[in-house]
Design a protein around this motif. Structure first.
Motif, PDB file in Angstrom:
ATOM      1  N   VAL A 548       0.752  -0.932  -0.020  1.00  0.00           N
ATOM      2  CA  VAL A 548      -0.033  -0.002   0.056  1.00  0.00           C
ATOM      3  C   VAL A 548       1.047   1.190  -0.061  1.00  0.00           C
ATOM      4  O   VAL A 548       1.927   1.377   0.634  1.00  0.00           O
ATOM      5  N   ARG A 549       0.417   2.201  -0.758  1.00  0.00           N
ATOM      6  CA  ARG A 549       0.967   3.552  -0.459  1.00  0.00           C
ATOM      7  C   ARG A 549      -0.071   4.459   0.273  1.00  0.00           C
ATOM      8  O   ARG A 549      -1.311   4.498   0.046  1.00  0.00           O
ATOM      9  N   GLU A 550       0.365   5.088   1.239  1.00  0.00           N
ATOM     10  CA  GLU A 550      -0.644   5.555   2.341  1.00  0.00           C
ATOM     11  C   GLU A 550      -0.256   7.111   2.716  1.00  0.00           C
ATOM     12  O   GLU A 550       0.599   7.548   2.911  1.00  0.00           O
ATOM     13  N   THR A 551      -1.394   7.508   2.783  1.00  0.00           N
ATOM     14  CA  THR A 551      -1.491   9.089   3.612  1.00  0.00           C
ATOM     15  C   THR A 551      -2.872   8.928   4.695  1.00  0.00           C
ATOM     16  O   THR A 551      -3.419   8.127   4.617  1.00  0.00           O
ATOM     17  N   ALA A 552      -2.706   9.959   5.151  1.00  0.00           N
ATOM     18  CA  ALA A 552      -3.891  10.239   5.948  1.00  0.00           C
ATOM     19  C   ALA A 552      -5.499  10.239   5.462  1.00  0.00           C
ATOM     20  O   ALA A 552      -6.337  10.070   5.807  1.00  0.00           O
ATOM     21  N   ASP A 553      -5.211  10.803   4.159  1.00  0.00           N
ATOM     22  CA  ASP A 553      -6.483  11.026   3.624  1.00  0.00           C
ATOM     23  C   ASP A 553      -6.996   9.967   2.574  1.00  0.00           C
ATOM     24  O   ASP A 553      -8.118   9.638   2.309  1.00  0.00           O
ATOM     25  N   SER A 554      -6.053   9.062   2.062  1.00  0.00           N
ATOM     26  CA  SER A 554      -6.488   7.979   1.208  1.00  0.00           C
ATOM     27  C   SER A 554      -5.198   6.876   1.141  1.00  0.00           C
ATOM     28  O   SER A 554      -3.967   7.205   1.440  1.00  0.00           O
ATOM     29  N   THR A 555      -5.334   5.539   0.693  1.00  0.00           N
ATOM     30  CA  THR A 555      -4.434   4.607   0.486  1.00  0.00           C
ATOM     31  C   THR A 555      -4.705   4.114  -0.806  1.00  0.00           C
ATOM     32  O   THR A 555      -5.779   4.051  -1.269  1.00  0.00           O
ATOM     33  N   VAL A 556      -3.636   3.718  -1.524  1.00  0.00           N
ATOM     34  CA  VAL A 556      -3.653   3.003  -2.878  1.00  0.00           C
ATOM     35  C   VAL A 556      -3.100   1.378  -2.592  1.00  0.00           C
ATOM     36  O   VAL A 556      -1.917   1.565  -2.027  1.00  0.00           O
ATOM     37  N   LEU A 557      -4.118   0.465  -2.620  1.00  0.00           N
ATOM     38  CA  LEU A 557      -3.416  -0.920  -2.522  1.00  0.00           C
ATOM     39  C   LEU A 557      -3.217  -1.388  -4.014  1.00  0.00           C
ATOM     40  O   LEU A 557      -4.169  -1.094  -4.827  1.00  0.00           O
ATOM     41  N   VAL A 558      -2.172  -2.023  -4.285  1.00  0.00           N
ATOM     42  CA  VAL A 558      -1.465  -2.666  -5.160  1.00  0.00           C
ATOM     43  C   VAL A 558      -1.353  -4.108  -5.138  1.00  0.00           C
ATOM     44  O   VAL A 558      -0.372  -4.482  -4.082  1.00  0.00           O
TER      45      VAL A 558
END
Length: 624
Positions: A548-558
């Motif tokens: 996952v690439r993560e921030t407090a606002d959103s996450t992208v799962l790969v």
């Protein structure tokens, strides 16, 4: 327990905004955070180990609360040195664990892979947020105006669609297809249609080869490419569209036909003779890899420093200013520049070039080539990032390797890469990325291939290039598309990969991947997690990777699988809200992959080579 290659429910820290400040000044305090999954084990104490003037210190971390199954700890670190190095020491269940940028260890480890926080100014945002498109001018596009240019005396005339590129022959450096910069300008719609916003041109100076890394002068654009006016036209047209244009400069060598070298060769007492390395009787000279046409520059020479960097008409300075207004440089063989035997001026030269570039345009980008373990030369002080293959391209080739009989594996004597599992891909990636600061890591060039390598489509399994592209666009770094990747072009070495673009011969289009690249560039623009979010590895086993690439606002799962595979994400790897969001469709997919979220974990099934991305809720932080 070794941390290299580990993924799953583990203590976590990276340099992103969730865990560290994104800018810091010398003498200030930097607040650093680590999060520990409750299911991994309850930590009784956590220390921040930081290094100050070469000596380690330990600071106790404070437990600041729990959220979504993670316990967060933090401590302040005094930033004593320009490169502040640190790691975490965790006490849990009567054992001690070290977490550094390479992973989690139950033993002592070298300082080399410590996390790094630097006081150097960040690179321009457009670099880390952009997608780079690499153009090899002789093979990209031939405008109608190119027909008026005479074929040079060194050249072997070649027909754009009818003459096969010679990958290894006496004609290889001299095959001349006649692409020009006007041709690049005419195809800006194509480049922009892929979503690329940075054009990286390999050298445009006059030379006696098609690759032009043997410049005969740095004072003009090769007339065969349209001359100075063609570069001005290209940059103005690109800037009008919001695109950046970077050049390629050989700070390590010139060509043997270069005006400086010709004067040096003719007159041992000339100023220019100091620009190169001649033997005592002036009968021989140092050259890049011993290639006589590429004499090595001697950066001990004050005259060279003036002519190459400091003078207003120097190549470093002139082309960044109007009317040319390039947006930065990629420095060829930056790892070798200023180095010869016992002489090592590499960092001094890098600093000299960087100060000059930023004095002209603080928003310019400065990248340098370093094909091996690049981290020792890339602190962030001068080069913003590296064009390197060690931490991404090489292990990716090995994980996705197909059945090509022979490909040039980055100059090694091997016939190609060993096929490795996902565990070894991750171990290699973490090993060779760990010593970069987070800032530099986001500005390194991530390439599936380039003008100097075999093409991914030749190296990889069927469909592998698409899977590699997904990883290139979603892991930290600047994605690099080499012209022709979007058409699935092939080549077993760098020379054979420099294939003319198939603009007028559809039969030469081997795979139309324009839609794939356009979709991935769009996602990268739309999802801030992909250009600034943290990186947490969830799974790396055999045929499949997930992170996952993560921030407090959103996450992208790969999730990426090189063949039919099941990827099971255990309880705690994703939060309840993230698991619920998996019921929504993915935002990108290549191949057949299905998510089956459960109450506590998730299962992903691929029917063959496949990759998919989901946008999920961001990371929940403890309440203040």
């Amino acid at each position: 327990m070794s941390g290299a290659g580990m993924a799953g429910l583990l203590p976590h820290h990276d340099g992103s905004g969730l865990h560290a400040p994104q800018t810091v000044e010398a003498g200030a305090a930097a607040r650093l955070r680590i999060r520990i999954p409750d299911a991994w084990g309850r930590a009784s104490r956590v220390w921040l180990r930081s290094v100050h003037d070469g000596e380690p210190r330990y600071t106790g971390c404070v437990n600041i609360g729990e959220a979504d199954g993670w316990v967060w700890w933090e401590a302040d670190m005094a930033v004593t040195n320009p490169v502040a190095r640190y790691r975490f020491l965790i006490e849990a269940d009567a054992r001690y664990w070290t977490l550094n940028a390479q992973g989690l260890f139950s033993r002592d480890v070298s300082d080399y892979a410590d996390f790094r926080l630097t006081t150097f100014p960040a690179g321009p945002p457009w670099l880390r947020q952009g997608t780079m498109y690499q153009v090899f001018p002789d093979r990209f596009a031939r405008s109608a105006r190119a027909a008026a240019q005479p074929v040079p005396d060194w050249a072997v005339p070649s027909d754009w669609d009818g003459t096969e590129v010679q990958g290894s022959s006496a004609e290889t450096p001299f095959q001349f297809y006649g692409g020009d910069l006007h041709g690049v300008t005419e195809h800006l719609d194509h480049i922009q249609g892929l979503g690329a916003d940075i054009i990286y041109l390999t050298p445009f100076f006059p030379a006696r080869s098609n690759h032009r890394y043997d410049a005969s002068t740095f004072s003009m654009v090769d007339p065969l490419l349209g001359g100075d006016a063609a570069l001005v036209e290209l940059v103005e047209a690109a800037h009008a569209r919001g695109l950046k244009v970077m050049g390629d400069l050989t700070a390590n060598h010139s060509g043997d036909a270069h005006e400086w070298f010709q004067r040096a060769l003719a007159a041992p007492d000339s100023e220019e003779a100091d620009y190169y390395y001649f033997n005592e009787d002036h009968s021989s000279y140092e050259a890049w890899y011993g290639v006589p046409s590429l004499p090595k520059l001697n950066w001990s020479s004050a005259g060279l420093r003036d002519k190459f960097v400091l003078d207003d008409k120097s190549p470093v300075a002139r082309w960044l200013r109007p009317p040319f207004s390039l947006d930065g440089w990629r420095i060829d063989v930056g790892n070798m520049t200023g180095r010869l035997g016992a002489t090592d001026l590499n960092q001094e030269v890098a600093r000299l070039i960087a100060e000059r570039v930023r004095g002209i345009n603080p928003d310019a980008a400065l990248l340098a080539e370093a094909t091996n373990d690049a981290a020792p030369d890339f602190s962030g002080e001068h080069w913003h990032g590296a064009m390197t293959y060690s931490n991404f391209t090489r292990p990716l080739w090995a994980w996705l390797s197909g059945d090509a009989g022979h490909v040039n594996f980055f100059g090694t004597p091997l016939p190609g890469p060993n096929r490795i599992g996902a565990e070894d891909f991750l171990a290699t990636h973490q090993d060779l990325a760990a010593a970069f600061s987070w800032d530099v890591r986001q500005q390194n060039m991530n390439a599936l291939n380039s003008h100097d390598t075999a093409r991914a489509a030749t190296v990889m399994i069927d469909g592998g290039q698409q899977l590699g592209a997904v990883l290139m666009f979603t892991l930290p770094g600047v994605p690099v598309v080499f012209a022709g990747d979007e058409f699935g072009l092939k080549g077993d070495n760098g020379e054979f990969s420099r294939t003319p673009m198939p603009w007028t011969d559809p039969a030469r289009i081997l795979a139309d991947l324009r839609g794939t690249y356009a979709a991935l560039t769009a996602l990268r623009r739309e999802q801030p997690a992909l250009t600034g979010g943290g990186l947490r590895w969830l799974h790396a086993q055999g045929d499949a990777l997930a992170f996952v690439r993560e921030t407090a606002d959103s996450t992208v799962l790969v999730v990426v699988a090189r063949t039919a595979a099941d990827v099971e994400l255990a309880t705690g790897l994703l939060s309840a809200g993230q698991l619920a969001a998996l019921a929504q469709p993915h935002v990108f997919a290549a191949g057949d992959i299905v998510a089956e979220p459960g109450a506590a974990g998730a299962l992903f099934r691929s029917g063959g080579p496949a990759a998919a991305l989901w946008v999920l809720p961001g990371v929940v932080l403890p309440a203040p």
